[in-house]
Design a protein around this motif. Structure first.
Motif, PDB file in Angstrom:
ATOM      1  N   THR A 166      12.351   1.636  -3.682  1.00 31.98           N
ATOM      2  CA  THR A 166      11.186   1.339  -4.518  1.00 31.98           C
ATOM      3  C   THR A 166      10.289   0.363  -3.780  1.00 31.98           C
ATOM      4  O   THR A 166      10.742  -0.727  -3.379  1.00 31.98           O
ATOM      5  CB  THR A 166      11.602   0.738  -5.867  1.00 31.98           C
ATOM      6  OG1 THR A 166      12.506   1.649  -6.519  1.00 31.98           O
ATOM      7  CG2 THR A 166      10.392   0.502  -6.752  1.00 31.98           C
ATOM      8  N   VAL A 167       9.063   0.731  -3.575  1.00 32.06           N
ATOM      9  CA  VAL A 167       8.088  -0.126  -2.905  1.00 32.06           C
ATOM     10  C   VAL A 167       7.116  -0.629  -3.970  1.00 32.06           C
ATOM     11  O   VAL A 167       6.191   0.075  -4.371  1.00 32.06           O
ATOM     12  CB  VAL A 167       7.341   0.640  -1.789  1.00 32.06           C
ATOM     13  CG1 VAL A 167       6.406  -0.293  -1.034  1.00 32.06           C
ATOM     14  CG2 VAL A 167       8.329   1.287  -0.830  1.00 32.06           C
ATOM     15  N   PRO A 198       3.245  -2.403  -1.729  1.00 33.60           N
ATOM     16  CA  PRO A 198       3.146  -1.905  -0.351  1.00 33.60           C
ATOM     17  C   PRO A 198       2.069  -2.640   0.437  1.00 33.60           C
ATOM     18  O   PRO A 198       1.035  -3.057  -0.105  1.00 33.60           O
ATOM     19  CB  PRO A 198       2.795  -0.431  -0.539  1.00 33.60           C
ATOM     20  CG  PRO A 198       2.121  -0.370  -1.877  1.00 33.60           C
ATOM     21  CD  PRO A 198       2.787  -1.417  -2.719  1.00 33.60           C
ATOM     22  N   LEU A 203      -1.089   2.067   2.450  1.00 30.44           N
ATOM     23  CA  LEU A 203      -0.804   3.385   1.873  1.00 30.44           C
ATOM     24  C   LEU A 203      -0.987   4.465   2.930  1.00 30.44           C
ATOM     25  O   LEU A 203      -1.871   4.368   3.787  1.00 30.44           O
ATOM     26  CB  LEU A 203      -1.729   3.675   0.685  1.00 30.44           C
ATOM     27  CG  LEU A 203      -1.596   2.776  -0.551  1.00 30.44           C
ATOM     28  CD1 LEU A 203      -2.645   3.169  -1.593  1.00 30.44           C
ATOM     29  CD2 LEU A 203      -0.199   2.857  -1.147  1.00 30.44           C
ATOM     30  N   ARG A 251       6.615   9.237   5.937  1.00 31.32           N
ATOM     31  CA  ARG A 251       7.640   8.217   5.763  1.00 31.32           C
ATOM     32  C   ARG A 251       7.877   7.452   7.063  1.00 31.32           C
ATOM     33  O   ARG A 251       8.148   6.255   7.043  1.00 31.32           O
ATOM     34  CB  ARG A 251       8.942   8.838   5.278  1.00 31.32           C
ATOM     35  CG  ARG A 251       8.937   9.242   3.828  1.00 31.32           C
ATOM     36  CD  ARG A 251       9.747   8.254   2.975  1.00 31.32           C
ATOM     37  NE  ARG A 251       9.260   6.905   2.981  1.00 31.32           N
ATOM     38  CZ  ARG A 251       8.494   6.379   2.038  1.00 31.32           C
ATOM     39  NH1 ARG A 251       8.075   7.099   1.033  1.00 31.32           N
ATOM     40  NH2 ARG A 251       8.144   5.110   2.098  1.00 31.32           N
ATOM     41  N   ALA A 304       5.138   4.961   7.121  1.00 30.39           N
ATOM     42  CA  ALA A 304       5.236   3.936   6.074  1.00 30.39           C
ATOM     43  C   ALA A 304       6.416   3.004   6.278  1.00 30.39           C
ATOM     44  O   ALA A 304       6.344   1.825   5.918  1.00 30.39           O
ATOM     45  CB  ALA A 304       5.330   4.613   4.707  1.00 30.39           C
ATOM     46  N   ASP A 305       7.507   3.497   6.846  1.00 30.43           N
ATOM     47  CA  ASP A 305       8.739   2.703   6.955  1.00 30.43           C
ATOM     48  C   ASP A 305       8.933   2.088   8.323  1.00 30.43           C
ATOM     49  O   ASP A 305      10.008   1.533   8.601  1.00 30.43           O
ATOM     50  CB  ASP A 305       9.950   3.576   6.620  1.00 30.43           C
ATOM     51  CG  ASP A 305       9.881   4.149   5.223  1.00 30.43           C
ATOM     52  OD1 ASP A 305       9.192   3.551   4.381  1.00 30.43           O
ATOM     53  OD2 ASP A 305      10.513   5.195   4.972  1.00 30.43           O
ATOM     54  N   ALA A 319       3.604   2.568   1.452  1.00 30.45           N
ATOM     55  CA  ALA A 319       3.974   3.539   0.422  1.00 30.45           C
ATOM     56  C   ALA A 319       3.255   4.845   0.694  1.00 30.45           C
ATOM     57  O   ALA A 319       2.120   4.866   1.190  1.00 30.45           O
ATOM     58  CB  ALA A 319       3.623   3.018  -0.967  1.00 30.45           C
ATOM     59  N   ASP A 377       6.169   7.979  -3.025  1.00 30.89           N
ATOM     60  CA  ASP A 377       6.223   6.753  -3.840  1.00 30.89           C
ATOM     61  C   ASP A 377       5.223   6.781  -4.984  1.00 30.89           C
ATOM     62  O   ASP A 377       5.515   6.293  -6.076  1.00 30.89           O
ATOM     63  CB  ASP A 377       5.952   5.519  -2.957  1.00 30.89           C
ATOM     64  CG  ASP A 377       6.970   5.355  -1.855  1.00 30.89           C
ATOM     65  OD1 ASP A 377       8.164   5.252  -2.168  1.00 30.89           O
ATOM     66  OD2 ASP A 377       6.565   5.353  -0.678  1.00 30.89           O
ATOM     67  N   ARG A 378       4.038   7.320  -4.738  1.00 29.62           N
ATOM     68  CA  ARG A 378       2.981   7.366  -5.748  1.00 29.62           C
ATOM     69  C   ARG A 378       2.427   8.795  -5.787  1.00 29.62           C
ATOM     70  O   ARG A 378       2.389   9.489  -4.770  1.00 29.62           O
ATOM     71  CB  ARG A 378       1.832   6.397  -5.433  1.00 29.62           C
ATOM     72  CG  ARG A 378       2.273   4.970  -5.106  1.00 29.62           C
ATOM     73  CD  ARG A 378       2.628   4.186  -6.344  1.00 29.62           C
ATOM     74  NE  ARG A 378       2.759   2.766  -6.043  1.00 29.62           N
ATOM     75  CZ  ARG A 378       3.880   2.188  -5.631  1.00 29.62           C
ATOM     76  NH1 ARG A 378       4.958   2.935  -5.426  1.00 29.62           N
ATOM     77  NH2 ARG A 378       3.933   0.890  -5.405  1.00 29.62           N
ATOM     78  N   HIS A 436      12.782   8.263  -3.939  1.00 26.79           N
ATOM     79  CA  HIS A 436      11.664   7.368  -4.184  1.00 26.79           C
ATOM     80  C   HIS A 436      11.162   7.554  -5.612  1.00 26.79           C
ATOM     81  O   HIS A 436      11.523   8.513  -6.303  1.00 26.79           O
ATOM     82  CB  HIS A 436      10.563   7.617  -3.160  1.00 26.79           C
ATOM     83  CG  HIS A 436      11.005   7.361  -1.737  1.00 26.79           C
ATOM     84  ND1 HIS A 436      10.722   6.199  -1.079  1.00 26.79           N
ATOM     85  CD2 HIS A 436      11.739   8.118  -0.881  1.00 26.79           C
ATOM     86  CE1 HIS A 436      11.247   6.243   0.141  1.00 26.79           C
ATOM     87  NE2 HIS A 436      11.870   7.408   0.281  1.00 26.79           N
TER      88      HIS A 436
END
Length: 436
Positions: free
Chosen positions: A95-96, A99, A102, A126, A129-130, A138, A166-167, A277
Motif C-alpha cells: 500500500t502506497v 507516493p 505517479l 512497477r 515506481a518501485d 504509485a 495502486d490507483r 496492490h
C-alpha cells in the motif's frame, strides 16, 4: 502367509498410471478407490516394495499460474482450489499511501480485460515506481470503457490490484466508447493537469495505444519513445532512466533517455506476480470538457473471419490430423466466427492451404483464443502459439503435448465435441432472436 503378503502387495501398473494422470477419464474413480481425496497421488508402493514419489504432484499452483514446489511439504499438489487461494492470499500486500510521484498507465483493455500486453506494461510501470524503496511511487491506471475483470466488483478490483495498480481512474461513459481519440485525449489532459505523472506509459499496439500515445505526446510537447522493450537506470539521464527501443522495422536498436511519454512493446517487462496492490478508485475533481469531435465512430464493420490473416486473428479454430470430417470443421468455424488454421500435417495432406499453417514453420499467431482440434502439439506448433492468451485443446489423447499447454482441455472425439458446440451456439443465438 508369505503367499498372501505377495498377493496384497501386487501392483496394478495401469491403475497407478491413471492415478498419476489427472486428465484420464477414470482418474477420479481410481483416486476414490485408493482413498485419496482430491489431487494426484504423490507416493505409491513400487514393484520391489520401495515407496516411490511423484515430484510433479508435490507443490502448488502459484499466483501467476505456474506450479511452485514447497520444500517444507506443507502443501501438496492437486488441491488446486484451496492451494490457489492460499497462494493468492500469501502475496505480499503493498500500500502506497503518500507516493513520491505517479506513473500513469493507459492499457488497451481489449474486450474489457487486461491483455498480456497490458500486464507487461504494468510490470514496467512497477519497475519505475518501485526503484526507490525510500520514496516509492504509485501506479495509476486510466481505464476507458467497461472493465469485466473475472467476475463481480470485488474480483475486478482484485484483478487490478494483482496486476500492480495502486490507483484507478475509471471513465466508462459512452462518450469514450469506440474510436474516440479526441475525447480520450481530453480526459488524459485532465489527468495531467490534476496529477502531473512523472511518466506516461501506453502500449505500442494497433489497438489504440499507439495512436493515443502519439497524440498525448504532441499535446504535452514531448518527444515520445516508441517501440520500447527495455529500460535501465541511468543517473545521467534527466529522469534517471534510459530506454532501448526497436526501430527500422525491428532491425535497429535505439538507446535514449527515457522521456515522459513511452510506448512499450509486449514483453517489455515481467508481469507483477509477487505482490498485491490496493487499486483504489479516484475521481477527477474538475469536469472533463466536452469538445466537438471531428471524428465520428460509425461502429464496427463485420468482416469475414476467413479473410483475416492468421497473424491478426483473435479467435482461431485450428485443425490437425485428428480431424476426420473437414466439412463439419469448416461449418464449426463459420458458426463460431473463427479464423481457420491448421497444423503442418493437415496442410501437407492437402486439407488446408499453406497460408493457414500455424507454427514456427508457418505463421506465429497471437490470438486471444486458440482452439486446437486433433492436434498433438509438435514443438514447432507450440512455438507458434506461445503468445496466445488462451489455448483450448480437443483431443483423444490425454497425454499429448498440446494438452499440457492448454488452458482448457476436452478429451473426446473432435467430431462429436464440435457438433455439440455448434448446436449450443445455434441454440443460444436462436433463443436471443426469440427474446428480441
Amino acid at each position: 502367509m508369505s503367499e498372501t503378503i505377495r498377493h496384497d502387495q501386487r501392483r496394478d501398473p495401469r491403475r497407478e498410471w491413471i492415478a498419476r494422470n489427472r486428465l484420464h477419464p477414470e482418474h477420479a474413480s481410481v483416486l476414490a478407490a485408493l482413498g485419496v481425496s482430491g489431487g494426484a497421488v504423490s507416493e505409491w508402493l513400487g514393484p520391489n516394495g520401495v515407496v516411490r514419489k511423484n515430484p510433479r504432484a508435490i507443490g502448488f499452483i502459484g499466483p501467476n499460474g505456474i506450479k511452485r514446489i514447497d520444500r517444507s511439504g506443507l502443501q501438496q499438489g492437486g488441491q488446486s482450489a484451496a492451494t490457489t487461494t492460499v497462494a493468492r492470499d500469501s502475496r505480499r500486500m503493498v500500500t502506497v499511501d503518500q507516493p513520491a510521484f505517479l506513473v500513469a498507465v493507459v492499457p488497451d483493455l481489449t474486450g474489457g480485460r487486461l491483455s498480456g500486453h497490458d500486464k507487461d506494461l504494468l510490470g514496467l510501470a512497477r519497475r519505475l515506481a518501485d526503484a526507490d524503496t525510500e520514496q516509492p511511487g504509485a501506479v495509476v491506471a486510466i481505464l476507458f470503457g467497461e472493465h469485466k475483470g473475472e467476475g463481480g466488483g470485488e474480483l475486478k478490483e482484485q484483478v487490478l490490484g494483482e496486476a500492480g495498480i495502486d490507483r484507478v481512474v475509471h471513465l466508462d461513459d459512452e462518450f469514450y466508447a469506440g474510436f474516440a481519440p479526441e475525447a480520450r485525449l481530453a480526459a488524459l489532459s485532465a489527468v495531467e493537469r490534476e496529477m502531473t505523472p512523472r511518466f506516461w506509459l501506453l502500449p505500442d499496439s494497433p489497438l489504440g495505444g499507439a495512436d493515443l500515445g502519439r497524440r498525448l505526446a504532441v499535446r504535452l510537447g514531448e518527444r515520445a519513445a516508441t517501440g520500447v522493450w527495455q529500460i535501465e537506470a541511468d543517473n545521467e539521464a534527466p529522469l534517471s532512466w534510459r530506454c532501448t527501443a526497436r526501430g527500422a522495422a525491428g532491425s535497429l536498436y535505439i538507446q535514449r533517455p527515457l522521456p515522459r511519454v513511452a510506448l512499450a512493446l509486449a514483453e517489455c517487462a515481467e508481469p507483477v506476480d509477487e505482490t498485491r496492490h490496493a487499486a483504489e478508485h479516484l475521481t477527477l475533481a474538475a469536469s472533463i470538457p466536452t469538445t466537438l469531435s471531428r471524428i465520428e465512430d460509425l461502429g464496427q464493420v463485420a468482416v469475414d473471419p476467413a479473410g483475416v490473416a492468421l497473424a491478426e486473428a483473435e479467435f482461431i479454430l485450428s485443425g490437425g490430423n485428428g480431424v476426420k470430417q473437414w466439412d463439419a470443421f469448416h461449418h464449426a468455424a463459420k458458426v463460431l466466427g473463427a479464423t481457420e488454421g491448421a497444423s503442418r500435417v493437415a496442410v501437407d495432406d492437402g486439407f488446408m492451404a499453406r497460408d493457414r499453417q500455424v507454427g514456427a514453420t508457418g505463421t506465429w499467431v497471437t490470438a486471444r483464443v486458440y482452439m486446437a482440434v486433433g492436434i498433438s502439439g509438435a514443438i514447432q506448433h507450440l512455438q507458434g502459439i506461445q503468445r496466445c492468451d488462451k489455448v483450448v485443446a480437443i483431443n483423444l489423447d490425454p497425454g499429448c503435448d498440446i494438452i499440457k499447454r492448454a488452458d482448457l482441455a476436452v478429451i473426446g472425439d473432435s467430431t462429436q465435441i464440435l457438433a455439440a458446440l455448434v448446436a449450443m451456439v445455434e441454440q443460444q443465438r436462436g433463443g436471443q432472436r426469440d427474446a428480441a
